[in-house]
Structures are given as structure tokens and as C-alpha cells.
Write a protein that holds these residues in place. Structure first.
Motif, mmCIF file in Angstrom:
data_model
loop_
_atom_site.group_PDB
_atom_site.id
_atom_site.type_symbol
_atom_site.label_atom_id
_atom_site.label_comp_id
_atom_site.label_asym_id
_atom_site.label_seq_id
_atom_site.Cartn_x
_atom_site.Cartn_y
_atom_site.Cartn_z
ATOM 1 N N ASP A 180 0.703 -1.148 -0.028
ATOM 2 C CA ASP A 180 0.178 -0.050 -0.009
ATOM 3 C C ASP A 180 0.826 1.247 0.087
ATOM 4 O O ASP A 180 1.357 1.663 0.962
ATOM 5 C CB ASP A 180 -0.786 -0.122 1.373
ATOM 6 C CG ASP A 180 -1.802 1.225 1.426
ATOM 7 O OD1 ASP A 180 -2.225 1.737 0.247
ATOM 8 O OD2 ASP A 180 -2.232 1.494 2.594
ATOM 9 N N VAL A 188 0.504 -3.789 4.331
ATOM 10 C CA VAL A 188 -0.604 -4.089 5.560
ATOM 11 C C VAL A 188 -0.786 -5.602 5.619
ATOM 12 O O VAL A 188 -0.969 -6.224 4.730
ATOM 13 C CB VAL A 188 -1.846 -3.508 4.824
ATOM 14 C CG1 VAL A 188 -3.310 -3.818 5.845
ATOM 15 C CG2 VAL A 188 -1.905 -2.054 4.366
ATOM 16 N N ASN A 218 -2.083 -9.044 7.684
ATOM 17 C CA ASN A 218 -3.207 -9.573 8.256
ATOM 18 C C ASN A 218 -3.007 -11.202 8.639
ATOM 19 O O ASN A 218 -2.629 -11.626 7.485
ATOM 20 C CB ASN A 218 -4.498 -9.354 7.458
ATOM 21 C CG ASN A 218 -5.256 -8.066 7.699
ATOM 22 O OD1 ASN A 218 -5.711 -7.732 8.790
ATOM 23 N ND2 ASN A 218 -4.904 -7.204 6.677
ATOM 24 N N GLY A 224 -2.529 -2.361 15.264
ATOM 25 C CA GLY A 224 -2.813 -3.573 14.577
ATOM 26 C C GLY A 224 -2.174 -4.898 14.893
ATOM 27 O O GLY A 224 -2.408 -5.724 14.278
ATOM 28 N N SER A 226 -3.761 -7.297 12.573
ATOM 29 C CA SER A 226 -5.111 -6.914 12.165
ATOM 30 C C SER A 226 -5.011 -5.331 11.339
ATOM 31 O O SER A 226 -4.695 -4.291 12.206
ATOM 32 C CB SER A 226 -6.236 -6.816 12.712
ATOM 33 O OG SER A 226 -6.480 -7.843 13.584
ATOM 34 N N ASP A 227 -4.721 -5.550 10.012
ATOM 35 C CA ASP A 227 -4.190 -4.099 9.182
ATOM 36 C C ASP A 227 -2.927 -3.591 10.043
ATOM 37 O O ASP A 227 -2.850 -2.493 9.890
ATOM 38 C CB ASP A 227 -5.302 -3.269 9.124
ATOM 39 C CG ASP A 227 -6.785 -3.645 8.279
ATOM 40 O OD1 ASP A 227 -6.138 -4.450 7.412
ATOM 41 O OD2 ASP A 227 -7.535 -3.247 8.468
ATOM 42 N N ARG A 259 0.905 -2.364 10.017
ATOM 43 C CA ARG A 259 1.673 -1.668 8.827
ATOM 44 C C ARG A 259 3.198 -1.838 9.326
ATOM 45 O O ARG A 259 3.545 -1.605 10.247
ATOM 46 C CB ARG A 259 1.154 -0.138 8.703
ATOM 47 C CG ARG A 259 -0.392 -0.128 8.396
ATOM 48 C CD ARG A 259 -0.809 1.332 8.258
ATOM 49 N NE ARG A 259 -0.483 1.763 6.856
ATOM 50 C CZ ARG A 259 -1.627 1.242 6.081
ATOM 51 N NH1 ARG A 259 -2.664 0.787 6.327
ATOM 52 N NH2 ARG A 259 -1.470 1.602 4.665
#
Ligand SMILES: Cc1cc2nc3c(=O)[nH]c(=O)nc-3n(C[C@H](O)[C@H](O)[C@H](O)COP(=O)(O)OP(=O)(O)OC[C@H]3O[C@@H](n4cnc5c(N)ncnc54)[C@H](O)[C@@H]3O)c2cc1C
Length: 446
Positions: A140, A145, A147, A189, A210-211, A213
Motif C-alpha cells: 500500500d 498491510v 493480516n 494493528g 489486523s491491518d 503496517r
């Protein structure tokens, strides 16, 4: 903890190195420094991680010699290097695959104890079959990102950074679409949930991403090249297990921002008790290992040495320790001559598993019924010590409960045997098409 320990007592290391180290310690060790100040001196001098190359804050020493350096630091009475997965795994991996800029960013903070690390490799569906991991990282802009879920994350609750491997190209075969990142653990995250083990401790954790970075600049060794980089991490893990690890001789201080040790007085982490323990461990290693020494003393003390089967097992334990010692010498001699002993790291790890199991079973036989009592927390310990009159009971039950772990981590016994079979003996692999088929098309566990 294991008898398959480095044979450094018996190995003549470069005396000049030891002399140089001692004189450096004489000039630099000051117990009134803070832990952070001392680790800054030690780490930047190259003595904190002497097995690393010179451009990565080390001195390019062989691993056995580096363990000898750590033991010398402990014997001198100074605080050892910042132990942990940063020094043991992340630093040598980044030193091998990172750019000089990454080495100066990450390895410097490891050798000076500023940051603690954990290893985000295993997942609920990817342990032995690590390349089957499904945690995804999607690009991104100049970030990724992430997960997914990781598990068994030792020291995840005290880590500032993590070695993360994640799938970045599911359209490639499974070993080709993985990337190795240095990820910041302090972010919304990432959720760390401790798992309590039967020892009473919570060494490892589940980690949920979770998301989360991570910048592109934190990729080590290039995108989609993570399997090769991870293999360097794993090779260091196995080598560390076989030779006594990269943290031998370290003091009780923990690195990183969470442990809270950095601003404390360095000398307070080098207690006479800790020094005595280390001396006992070294004495034990010379005669077949610290656990054999402890168990022989216990068996003599409570009379169970009169049992011929106990004596037999004590000799087996001692023998395993001696075999480990001689194998280490053999490997060292082979390396000096520019050769290798293929599979030695795997065989050492298998021997360590055998030693741990024998120590567990023999120790529990020697202490008898009191082996059913274990201090799960420190405050339970005085009552158990008083009731049994045996201050070493906790060491025996602790070893017995922990004995299940080492034969699993760093690759289980079965995986070590597979590696020896396929890579050393040249036996055929299980047939499969996972080297050619895109990961996304491979059948997955239900
Ligand atoms: C104390 C401890 C600390 C750990 N710390 C970390 C950590 O910090 N970070 C991290 O990422 N991981 C960590 N691990 C995880 C460890 O690497 C895995 O547990 C290990 O790789 C095994 O994976 P698994 O648990 O998923 O078992 P599985 O892979 O599911 O294996 C289950 C059983 O099947 C056998 N098996 C599997 N495949 C084969 C095969 N091909 N041939 C023959 N037998 C097979 C295994 O030997 C085992 O007996 C830790 C584990 C322990 C015990």
C-alpha cells in the motif's frame, strides 16, 4: 539446561582474544553505569556479539569462541550482552541479508540492548510446514498491510520489534512468495495474547495482526525472497541450540523498552548468587553437564545413588554430555580444516532432546514423591522448599516440565530426522508439487 553444551572448557581459544577482552573489561566495566550505558559500551566495542561480522558490530569470531567470550565476561563479574532473540536470531539474519543502513538501524539497537525482538514465524496451520504460512502482506504505497495470526511467539509480550514472515505473492509457488520484514510491535494493528504453559510461566503468546503496517524499507533481503532469509534465521536457531545458544554468560538484565531494566544500575544484575550459579554450570559442563552434576549430587544426598539403575542412568546422562562435547570438538576441528560435518546441527538437536527427556525421567525418579510438587509462582517456592527440605527440587521439576519444549522448537525431532534423511543421506523426498504450483492453488487443510 542441556548437556549437549559447548566444549569450550576443553577448547583452546585464541588466548590473545581473551587477553584483549580482559584488559578491555578492566578499563570499561563499571557496575555504577546504567544497564543502557554499559550495553552501549559493550555492544559498540564488538564484544557484545563477537560472532557477528565487523560491519555488524561484531568481531567475526567463530560461534564457540564467541560463547567463550561470553563466559569470560561472566567470570570477570561484568553484565553479559543483552540476551534474547534479537541477538540470537535477528542480528545474524540482518547482518547476512540486510543493507548497511539496515544493519546500522536494527543491529546497533540489538547489540546495545535498546530493542527486544520476537519471532513471528509459526502459525496455527504452519509450524513444521512453515512455508505453508498464510499471514498476508499487501503493498500500500511505501508500506505493507499485514493480516493473519501467529502463535508460539516467545517473548512477544516484551518485544519492541519482530521478525515477521508473511505471504506477499500467493500466485507464486509456496517457497517463493514469502517476504521477511522487521515489524514494529508497538502499533494498534498488533495484539499479543500470552499463553500460560504447564511450567507456570507464560513464555509464549498468540499474536494477531489486523491491518498492521510495516514500511517497505523494513524488508530484509528483498521482496519474495523471505524463504531464503528465514532459512538463515532458522540455521542460527539450530546452531544456537546445538552450541549452547548466543546468550551464554549473559546476566539477568533483559533488553528492550518493556522490561524496564535499561535505566537500572548494571552492577545490580550481577549478583554473587548469579556468579556462583554460572561457576557451577561451568563445572558441571566439564564433567558431563550441569544437569548431570545436579542429579548426581541429589542422588548422593538422598541415598538413591545406591540404586544400580539410577547409577546406570546417571552414567548415560554423563555419556550423552561427553558425546555432545566431543561432537562439538569434531565440528570445530572440521571447520578449521575448511570442512563440515553434514547434519551435525540436526544430530546435536536430537541428542539435546534425548538428554532433556532422560534428565526429566531420572530427576523425577531421584526426588521421588516430592517431584509431584512444583512452585508455579515464586511465592509458592519457600513453602515447598521448607516442606521438602530440598532447595533444588524446583530445578528438577522445572526441568521436567520444560523438557517437552526443546524437542519441538527449532524443528521437531521428526523434522530433524527428515532433514538428515533427505539432505545428508540423500533419501528421496515425499512426492509433492508444492515447488511448482502457485500457493493459491495448493490444497489447504480444512
Ligand atoms: C517452547 C517453544 C517456543 C517456541 N517459540 C517460537 C517462536 O518464538 N516463534 C515461532 O515462530 N515459533 C515458535 N515455536 C514454534 C515451533 O517452531 C513449532 O512448534 C514447531 O515448528 C512445530 O510446529 P507445530 O507446533 O505447528 O507442530 P506440527 O508441525 O503441527 O507437528 C505436529 C507433529 O507432526 C509431526 N510432523 C509434522 N510434519 C511432519 C513431517 N513432514 N514428517 C514427520 N513428522 C511430521 C511433528 O514432528 C509433530 O510431532 C516455539 C515452540 C515451542 C515449543
Amino acid at each position: 539446561m542441556t548437556d549437549v553444551a559447548p566444549a569450550d572448557d576443553a577448547v583452546t581459544t585464541n588466548d590473545e582474544i581473551v587477553d584483549e577482552l580482559r584488559s578491555w573489561l578492566g578499563e570499561n566495566w563499571d557496575p555504577d553505569l546504567t544497564v543502557a550505558e554499559w550495553w552501549e559500551r559493550l555492544g559498540l566495542s564488538g564484544w557484545g556479539a563477537p560472532n557477528l561480522p565487523e560491519n555488524a558490530y561484531g568481531r567475526g569470531l567463530a560461534r564457540n569462541d564467541a560463547v567463550r567470550v561470553q563466559n569470560e565476561i561472566a567470570e570477570f563479574g561484568a553484565l553479559g550482552a543483552p540476551a534474547g532473540l534479537g541477538l540470537l536470531l535477528a542480528a545474524p539474519t540482518i547482518a547476512s541479508h540486510g543493507t548497511q543502513e539496515q544493519i546500522d538501524l536494527y543491529v546497533r539497537e540489538i547489540v546495545t540492548g535498546q530493542k527486544a525482538w520476537c519471532q513471528l514465524f509459526s502459525e496455527p496451520g504452519a509450524g513444521s510446514d512453515l512455508a505453508g504460512l498464510t499471514a498476508r502482506a499487501v503493498e500500500d504505497g511505501d508500506e505493507w498491510v499485514v493480516n493473519g495470526q501467529k502463535v508460539w511467539t516467545s517473548f512477544g509480550h516484551t518485544a519492541d520489534l519482530a521478525m515477521l514472515i508473511a505471504r506477499t505473492a500467493p500466485e507464486l509457488p509456496k517457497h517463493q512468495g514469502i517476504t521477511w520484514f522487521s515489524i514494529d510491535m508497538h502499533q494498534p494493528g498488533i495484539e499479543v495474547r500470552p499463553l500460560r504453559e504447564m511450567t507456570g510461566h507464560a513464555l509464549f503468546n498468540e499474536v494477531f495482526l489486523s491491518d498492521a503496517r510495516v514500511p517497505t524499507s523494513a524488508i530484509i533481503g528483498g521482496r519474495n525472497n523471505g524463504w531464503a532469509v528465514a532459512n538463515t534465521t532458522l540455521a542460527n536457531e539450530r546452531a544456537g541450540l546445538g552450541t549452547g545458544g548466543g546468550s551464554a554468560g549473559a546476566g539477568a538484565a533483559s533488553p528492550g523498552t518493556i522490561s524496564g531494566h535499561l535505566e537500572k544500575r548494571a552492577g545490580d544484575f550481577v549478583t554473587p548468587v548469579a556468579k556462583k550459579k554460572r561457576a557451577q554450570t561451568r563445572a558441571g559442563a566439564g564433567s558431563g553437564g550441569s544437569s548431570a552434576k545436579l542429579l548426581i549430587d541429589l542422588a548422593k544426598g538422598n541415598g538413591s545413588i545406591a540404586d544400580a539403575t539410577i547409577r546406570q542412568d546417571l552414567v548415560r546422562l554423563h555419556t550423552l554430555g561427553e558425546l555432545g562435547k566431543f561432537n562439538n570438538l569434531r565440528l570445530k576441528a572440521a571447520r578449521k580444516a575448511g570442512r563440515d560435518v553434514p547434519g551435525m546441527a540436526n544430530l546435536s538437536k536430537l541428542a539435546m532432546g534425548d538428554t532433556m527427556r532422560l534428565t526429566r525421567d531420572l530427576g523425577l525418579r531421584i526426588v521421588g514423591a516430592s517431584g509431584m510438587l512444583h512452585a508455579y509462582t515464586d511465592d509458592q517456592r519457600p513453602a515447598i522448599d521448607a516442606a521438602t527440605g530440598n532447595p533444588f527440587l524446583a530445578a528438577v521439576t522445572g526441568m521436567a516440565l520444560w523438557a517437552q519444549g526443546p524437542p519441538i522448537y527449532g524443528g521437531t525431532d521428526q523434522i530433524q530426522r527428515n532433514i538428515v534423511g533427505e539432505r545428508v543421506l540423500g533419501l528421496p523426498k515425499e512426492p509433492n508439487n508444492d515447488k511448482t504450483m502457485p500457493f493459491s492453488d495448493l490444497p489447504k487443510n480444512a
